[in-house]
Design a protein around this motif. Structure first.
Motif, PDB file in Angstrom:
ATOM      1  N   ARG A 179      -0.940  -2.709  -8.057  1.00  0.00           N
ATOM      2  CA  ARG A 179      -0.735  -1.367  -7.499  1.00  0.00           C
ATOM      3  C   ARG A 179      -1.155  -0.261  -8.460  1.00  0.00           C
ATOM      4  O   ARG A 179      -0.598   0.820  -8.458  1.00  0.00           O
ATOM      5  CB  ARG A 179       0.721  -1.187  -7.062  1.00  0.00           C
ATOM      6  CG  ARG A 179       1.182  -2.228  -6.057  1.00  0.00           C
ATOM      7  CD  ARG A 179       2.594  -2.029  -5.605  1.00  0.00           C
ATOM      8  NE  ARG A 179       2.721  -0.880  -4.711  1.00  0.00           N
ATOM      9  CZ  ARG A 179       3.869  -0.522  -4.131  1.00  0.00           C
ATOM     10  NH1 ARG A 179       4.962  -1.227  -4.365  1.00  0.00           N
ATOM     11  NH2 ARG A 179       3.919   0.516  -3.333  1.00  0.00           N
ATOM     12  N   ALA A 235       5.686  -0.304  -9.232  1.00  0.00           N
ATOM     13  CA  ALA A 235       5.968  -1.732  -9.076  1.00  0.00           C
ATOM     14  C   ALA A 235       6.800  -2.209 -10.261  1.00  0.00           C
ATOM     15  O   ALA A 235       6.737  -1.631 -11.352  1.00  0.00           O
ATOM     16  CB  ALA A 235       4.660  -2.529  -9.002  1.00  0.00           C
ATOM     17  N   GLN A 251      12.214   1.325  -6.053  1.00  0.00           N
ATOM     18  CA  GLN A 251      12.894   1.418  -4.760  1.00  0.00           C
ATOM     19  C   GLN A 251      12.431   2.647  -3.985  1.00  0.00           C
ATOM     20  O   GLN A 251      12.179   2.580  -2.785  1.00  0.00           O
ATOM     21  CB  GLN A 251      14.414   1.477  -4.965  1.00  0.00           C
ATOM     22  CG  GLN A 251      15.197   1.431  -3.650  1.00  0.00           C
ATOM     23  CD  GLN A 251      16.694   1.572  -3.850  1.00  0.00           C
ATOM     24  OE1 GLN A 251      17.157   1.767  -4.966  1.00  0.00           O
ATOM     25  NE2 GLN A 251      17.444   1.505  -2.772  1.00  0.00           N
ATOM     26  N   SER A 285       8.940   2.299  -2.549  1.00  0.00           N
ATOM     27  CA  SER A 285       8.834   1.315  -1.464  1.00  0.00           C
ATOM     28  C   SER A 285       9.171   1.933  -0.107  1.00  0.00           C
ATOM     29  O   SER A 285       8.937   1.324   0.936  1.00  0.00           O
ATOM     30  CB  SER A 285       9.766   0.134  -1.736  1.00  0.00           C
ATOM     31  OG  SER A 285      11.126   0.543  -1.675  1.00  0.00           O
TER      32      SER A 285
END
Length: 1375
Positions: free
Chosen positions: A276, A302, A580, A583
């Motif tokens: 990523r 990530a 988090q 995401s």
């Protein structure tokens, strides 16, 4: 500049400051370039590459235009100096000729470079240039109009320096410029002369858009397309920067290097995509082709980012080194917080990264060629073993003051898995693992348990090296993947890990200071250490401090001046939260970031107010998803939030959602959409949202840029200010009375109704109310005639309260509030956030205002510790504001000292409290006398003033009330005087009673000046209590009658009803103190009914507490248990810890003195163990003293002296905190009772200091009786104890005197409990009978539970005999 700001700015925010300056100057340069017909090809930090694309025949004229542009750019900077004191200058290089554009990339991303002789020439010209220079390359000098330019030759160079333009006199530059631009199709014509670029008005062309989109990062395209994120593309975030530099064997030939760049770019993209990472930009300079790669862009964070960046760097290095056209590959990797966002002008900009870490990565790449290097942050954050790296010699690098250690990454030759463990084996598909059936079975059972019941487990395999642990783990990973489950094989990121990382971070910043705890007796108490020594190791933690000597426990404090809220999270925890956050969808990220501005806890209304371009449906849908994802928790009201926090403050799992949702088994049948709709309906019902993890809030908050944050904080403050007052139940006033009138805090514009409402809340009446009030006022002689007896007055008072209760129940008027007090919720979701919003905005005076409001509110709620915390915040701001000459707020200083005095008073630090209150009065120009001469003079003045007030009362009613600012000052004065007379009453010195009297008299006079009913009545009752305790019969009766006459005249409205209830409550308390138990019960029971109807639990619980004590002393057990039941229900319903503590205090008293059991001793002891560190109990003088002393008495009666000493010593540490309050004296009498029992043991054992202990104990008891603040209700028990001490020491004569005195008092007061015990003691002491040591144990075993008593199985008279009889074995003097 980067280095300067990075080292000077707090929390790595230097990049943000730098970007502000760069954007200011770069925007000016870009605008000039565009105005003069150019365009920007590339941005590169503080440099840019501009292009004028023309035909060969126009080149000569365009060079003149470009020189004119360059000189004007220099002119911009000659007159400017940045606010930070930076002298910013520009150097410009110009070149002319042909260029070649290279376009490369793959099917998803394209990049371009410009190369050629002209590019090389302009680079060399710029390198030659000094500040404020314009340098022409040799080719440019050859092609320009030399007659127009004055130049200066540069030694040993073919390039020249431009001094100025020298056009002929007839030359008109505007006409010349217009003529030049006519040949440039992309320059705006006269029809669009206000536009800088024609591209701004291009019509939509989907095909062109698709082509251009390939030059923009995908994550940025998503953010651009999302309308909810417009204007919020820039942020500060931790990333890992990787600079890749490729040096070519033959850089001059485009066809040679083009294919090499394409091959390298394709491989770099493929490697980065796995982890990523992204290529941000590619540029070509004299040192080859450089790729700026970034891991951790918004939406792309990530786990294990640093490790993956190093792994990618090594992979890219190996691949590019084998491309034969590439001579040298150099890579620099650095990690840290950088600016990610927009740089440039509004019509020509790019998305990039700027910051110290970008510079360091670039410099390492250039100064350490041919290898992969990284900085120390990357090295430490990789969690890779040291043998993967080699520390390199330090070099002085341009623009980097101190890079820290630089490491060469030697390569990752082992596959990194399981955090720091490395598995070098692979699973053989054809052969299953043999001989490990038992271990695999354990795993399968554990995994099944997790999947079925969501019950987490940790499974650990132990074994020596070579036993096959790696093979077993590989097999387990395979089995888990086979079940289509995500298996985390890395270390737990649970709470212990978080705790460890946070402590490491605090230790790294030298925030923690360890100090030895000093005993309270040794400590000189000051405001700064008022609460310091109350944080002590619990019994459970003492096992970890075995190395310390007894009495040398250490406590951890924060270093001076440190504010934990200002400390950034450690990188490891920030990465967890960012992963988090990234995401989530872009809209959910935006919601979380906006919520982070509001704070840890916020309301849905405020969140909706600040969300950009959102509607309510979108917000509810997003909140429901985030609640389901455990990002947020939702609550219907503040009470549910407080319960959740108290029940599980660590993991925060108990909330409304988890309590009310259907069980998982039922929910699984519903579809995902239906489940989300259910959750949405619950979120709609919920009013309050809270972050599940404070780390997420902190991380999301730190992403914002300074200006963005300020705008958001301002929005929040404007929204919250409208509700920044007490709740409707409390009539919406300020927590510090008339506060905003006194300091001119400008709230949002108020309409007329709101102004009237606020005026009413502060006691101002409308004309109709004033008329109504005055017509109802009757003459005092009609209410209480002089010939009425005290019994008749009593009946009249009680019947008056009965009538009021009846009217409260039946009245149709708006007397009874519809809901209970909501002030605590307002504190948490309005006042507290407001203080922090204004702090963030730099509005220190407004922040101070709200911190003082917070402190006052917490004192009203009985939380001295939180009041202390916010007063310290206020003090910090006061010191800052004191330096500002324009700021002068005497009232804020007054409020500050008054609140400090209240906190010290509650903590039992009377000397400190007196000092603070005197300071407050001095600021209010009411100097309290320091010597006897001024004391008696002041008393004379106040007596005359009081006489005037009382005799001119009717005139005072007709006169207008004081102004609002004056009222604010008067309210502060009454508070100070009310506390001062109580403080002086504690002192034994004779002349202090005059200070006490003066303070009480000044309180009455100040209250009369306010013309406020409540203040006057409160002062009358305080004055009555003072005279009660001082023994002045006629005076206290007079003021109680005046109080009743006053409330008889009040209108039957909400405020009047509350004043009447307060009178019933306070009179009941006074009568209890004075030993009038029957009247205390009558008044208390009525006050209980009234507070219950008024829905005021904060007042209600105190009435129930004192009613319990009155009933307890009267042996009215059925009523006592009923009231205790109400107290318990109230404590549970309101989660009120003080009322629950008092409940258990009474339960212990029942066991010790009443002869039956309501709640077991074990339950009471468990409550103390669980709640003794509760801040409400710990910092409230009296309740813990009583609880500890009761437990100590229990163990003393059982002869368990080790346990006795534990609790007696705890009680002893609280005795010094003397507070003139009934609860303190109850606790103190229990403590002294425990000491009397211990004296009996000392005498039995013929201890050497037994006589001295007895003398001291008797003296303490006598002093307590003689003290003005000790109510007569305590005298029977104190005389009882004095009698026991006397008989133990062989003084039978005084023993008899004290016993008879106690019995007479019990008879007068109706104290049935003590009278019964006194008679039994008298009988036993003088009967000559001896008690066995285990007699009390036998009594305990036979104590009946209340259920047996109430059912009639146990005779009420029998339980009165279940008294502890204090043993006396020696009647003669043992000494």
């Amino acid at each position: 500049m980067t280095e300067k700001f990075s080292t000077a700015m707090y929390m790595d925010r230097g990049a943000e400051q730098l970007v502000e300056i760069l954007n200011h100057y770069i925007s000016a340069i870009v605008e000039k370039v565009l105005i003069f017909g150019g365009d920007i090809l590339k941005f590169a930090g503080d440099a840019l590459l501009a292009l004028w694309k023309v035909e060969r025949r126009q080149l000569k004229n365009i060079i003149t235009v470009v020189i004119k542009c360059s000189l004007e750019i220099h002119g911009l900077f000659e007159t400017q100096e940045s606010e930070e004191g930076l002298d910013v200058r520009v150097k410009i290089g110009l070149a002319a000729g042909h260029i070649t554009m290279l376009v490369f990339g793959d099917e998803t991303r394209n990049y371009f470079l410009v190369i050629g002789q002209a590019v090389d020439d302009v680079r060399l010209a710029q390198n030659i240039a000094q500040m404020n220079d314009v340098i022409l390359s040799p080719n440019c000098w050859q092609l320009c109009d030399r007659s127009m330019i004055e130049i200066e030759r540069i030694p040993d160079q073919r390039a020249v320096k431009v001094n100025f333009l020298k056009p002929p006199p007839s030359f008109n530059f505007d006409e010349f410029f217009t003529k030049c631009m006519a040949f440039m199709d992309y320059y705006p014509s006269s029809d669009h002369k206000n536009l800088l670029r024609l591209a701004c008005i291009l019509e939509s062309d989907p095909e062109l858009e698709l082509s251009l989109q390939k030059y923009v990062m995908e994550s940025i395209l998503k953010q651009i397309d999302d309308k909810k994120l417009r204007g919020y593309l820039s942020e500060l975030r931790p990333v890992t920067i990787m600079f890749v530099n490729l040096m070519f064997k033959d850089q001059d030939k485009a066809e040679v290097i083009g294919s090499a760049i394409q091959d390298a770019c394709a491989h770099i993209n493929s490697v980065l995509r796995v982890f990523r990472g992204q290529i941000n930009k590619v540029f070509m300079f004299d040192k080859g082709c450089s790729f700026l790669c970034v891991f951790g862009f918004p939406g792309e964070k990530a786990p294990d980012e640093v490790t993956h960046a190093l792994e990618s760097a090594v992979d890219i290095f190996d691949f590019c080194s084998h491309i034969h056209k590439i001579h040298t590959v150099s890579i620099g990797v650095a990690s840290g917080i950088v600016f990610c966002g927009i740089v440039g002008h509004s019509v020509r900009h790019e998305y990039t990264v700027i910051g110290q870490k970008v510079n360091i990565a670039a410099r390492m790449m250039m100064y350490y060629p041919g290898i992969v290097t990284c900085d120390s942050v990357t090295y430490n954050g990789s969690n890779l073993p040291a043998y993967f790296f080699k520390e390199l010699p330090k070099k002085v690098m341009k623009g980097v003051a101190d890079s820290g250690p630089v490491y060469q990454c030697l390569g990752l030759n082992e596959k990194v898995m399981f955090g720091m463990a490395y598995l070098i084996c692979n699973r053989n598909e054809g052969y299953p693992l043999l001989g490990r059936d038992k271990e695999i079975k354990y795993f399968m059972c554990t995994m099944k348990e997790f999947l079925v019941s969501n019950c987490s487990r940790i499974l650990m395999y132990e074994g020596l090296s070579g036993y096959g642990k790696s093979q077993l783990l590989v097999e387990i990973e395979y089995l888990a993947q086979g079940e289509n489950h995500r298996y985390l094989a890395e270390g737990s990121c649970g709470i212990p890990f978080y705790c460890e990382e946070l402590l490491k971070n605090l230790d790294h910043h030298r925030v923690l200071v360890f100090q030895t705890i000093e005993s309270e007796e040794k400590t000189n108490v000051t405001w700064n250490n008022l609460f310091k020594n109350f944080a002590k190791p619990t019994e459970d933690l003492k096992i970890f401090t075995l190395g310390l000597e007894e009495g040398n426990e250490e406590v951890c404090n924060l270093a001076s001046g440190v504010r934990l809220k200002n400390l950034s999270l450690p990188a490891s925890l920030k990465e967890i939260s960012l992963v988090q956050l990234d995401s989530m969808s872009l809209s959910h990220q935006m919601l979380v970031r906006c919520a982070a501005i509001v704070g840890l806890t916020f309301t849905t209304e405020l969140l909706f107010e600040i969300l950009p371009c959102w509607n309510m449906k979108m917000m509810i849908n997003a909140l429901a998803t985030l609640v389901e994802s455990n990002v947020f928790d939702c609550f219907r009201n503040g009470r549910e939030l407080r319960i959740a926090l108290k029940q599980n403050t660590a993991s925060f799992e108990v909330n409304y959602r988890s309590l009310s949702l259907q069980p998982p088994s039922e929910r699984m049948v519903h579809g995902k959409q239906e489940e989300l709709r259910e959750l949405e309906s619950e979120v709609i019902e919920c009013h309050i949202i809270r972050f599940c993890s404070p780390m997420m809030q902190k991380t999301a908050y730190e992403l914002w840029l300074k200006d963005q944050k300020k705008a958001m904080h301002l929005k929040c403050a404007r929204f919250l200010e409208e509700n920044a007052h007490r709740c409707d139940h409390c009539r919406s006033g300020d927590f510090v009375p008339f506060h905003h009138f006194a300091v001119d805090i400008r709230l949002n514009t108020l309409d007329l109704d709101t102004i009237r409402k606020m005026a009413k809340s502060h006691g101002f009446q409308t004309e109709e109310e004033i008329t109504f009030s005055r017509t109802e006022t009757s003459k005092r002689s009609e209410i209480f005639s002089e010939n009425l007896s005290s019994e008749e007055i009593r009946e009249k008072i009680l019947s008056f309260f009965d009538i009021i209760i009846s009217k409260m129940r039946t009245s149709e008027n708006d007397i009874i509030p519809l809901e209970s007090c909501q002030c605590e919720e307002i504190l948490e979701i309005v006042i507290m956030p407001l203080a922090h919003h204004f702090l963030a905005l730099g509005e220190n005076n407004k922040a101070l205002y709200y911190f003082l409001e917070l402190a006052s509110a917490y004192l009203i709620l009985g939380d001295s510790y939180m009041a202390y915390i916010y007063l310290n915040e206020g003090e910090r701001l006061l010191k800052i504001l004191k330096k500002e000459k324009s700021w002068s707020k005497t009232f804020e200083w007054t409020t500050f000292f008054t609140l400090k005095g209240q906190v010290c008073f509650n903590m039992g630090q009377m000397v400190l409290a007196r000092k603070m209150l005197r300071k407050a009065l001095k600021l209010l120009n009411r100097i309290f006398p320091y010597n006897l001469i001024s004391l008696f003079l002041q008393i004379h003045v106040e007596k005359n003033r009081h006489f005037h007030f009382v005799n001119q009362n009717q005139q005072a009613q007709e006169s207008s009330p004081p102004g609002k600012k004056r009222l604010a000052q008067l309210y502060q004065q009454t508070t100070c005087f009310s506390l001062l007379w109580r403080i002086y009453s504690l002192n034994y010195f004779f002349h202090y009673k005059y200070y006490c009297h003066l303070a009480a008299l000044m309180q009455v006079n100040t209250a009369l000046e306010t013309q406020d009913d409540f203040q006057i009545i409160k002062a009358y009752l305080d004055y009555s209590l003072y005279h009660h305790l001082a023994g002045y019969q006629g005076v206290w009766f007079k003021y109680e009658v005046m109080t009743m006459e006053h409330i008889f005249n009040l209108p039957l409205k909400r405020e009047g009803i509350e004043i009447m209830t307060y009178v019933a409550d306070t009179l009941g308390y006074i009568k209890l103190l004075m030993g009038h138990l029957d009247l205390a019960i009558d008044l208390g029971s009525r006050a209980h009914k009234m507070w219950s109807l008024l829905r005021n639990p904060n007042k209600h619980y105190l009435v129930l507490c004192w009613l319990c004590k009155s009933l307890f002393l009267k042996n009215r057990y059925k009523q006592l248990i009923q009231v205790l039941g109400w107290l318990w229900d109230l404590s549970v319903a309101e989660e009120h810890i003080f009322s629950k503590a008092f409940f258990y205090f009474v339960c212990l008293d029942i066991m010790l003195y009443s002869g039956f059991v309501y709640r077991s001793f074990e339950e009471c002891l468990e409550f103390i163990h669980q709640n003794e560190d509760n801040r409400i109990l710990k910092f409230q003088s009296g309740i813990l003293l009583g609880l500890y002393s009761c437990i100590a008495i229990w163990y003393a009666r059982l002869q368990k002296w080790d346990n006795f000493h534990i609790f007696s010593n705890r009680a002893k540490s609280l005795v010094s905190r003397r507070t003139p309050a009934a609860l303190y004296f109850i606790g103190l009498s229990r403590y002294l009772e425990g000491q009397v029992l211990y004296l009996q043991k000392q005498i039995e054992e013929q201890s050497e200091n037994a006589q001295d202990s007895g003398v001291d104990l008797l003296k303490n008891l006598e002093n307590l009786v003689a003290q003005n603040t000790t109510g007569p209700v305590f005298y029977p028990r104190l005389y009882h104890l004095m009698a026991y001490v006397c008989i133990l020491m062989g003084d039978g004569q005084n023993c008899s005197l004290f016993l008879n005195t106690a019995l007479q008092l019990c008879e007068t007061q109706g104290n049935v409990l003590e009278k019964c015990w006194l008679n039994m003691s008298k009988e036993w002491w003088y009967s000559g009978s001896e008690l066995t040591e285990d007699q009390w144990l036998q009594t305990l075993l036979s104590l009946p539970p209340w259920e047996k008593v109430v059912s009639g199985k146990v005779n009420m008279k029998d339980i009165q005999k279940n008294k502890f009889l204090m043993r006396v074995n020696i009647l003669d003097n043992p000494f």
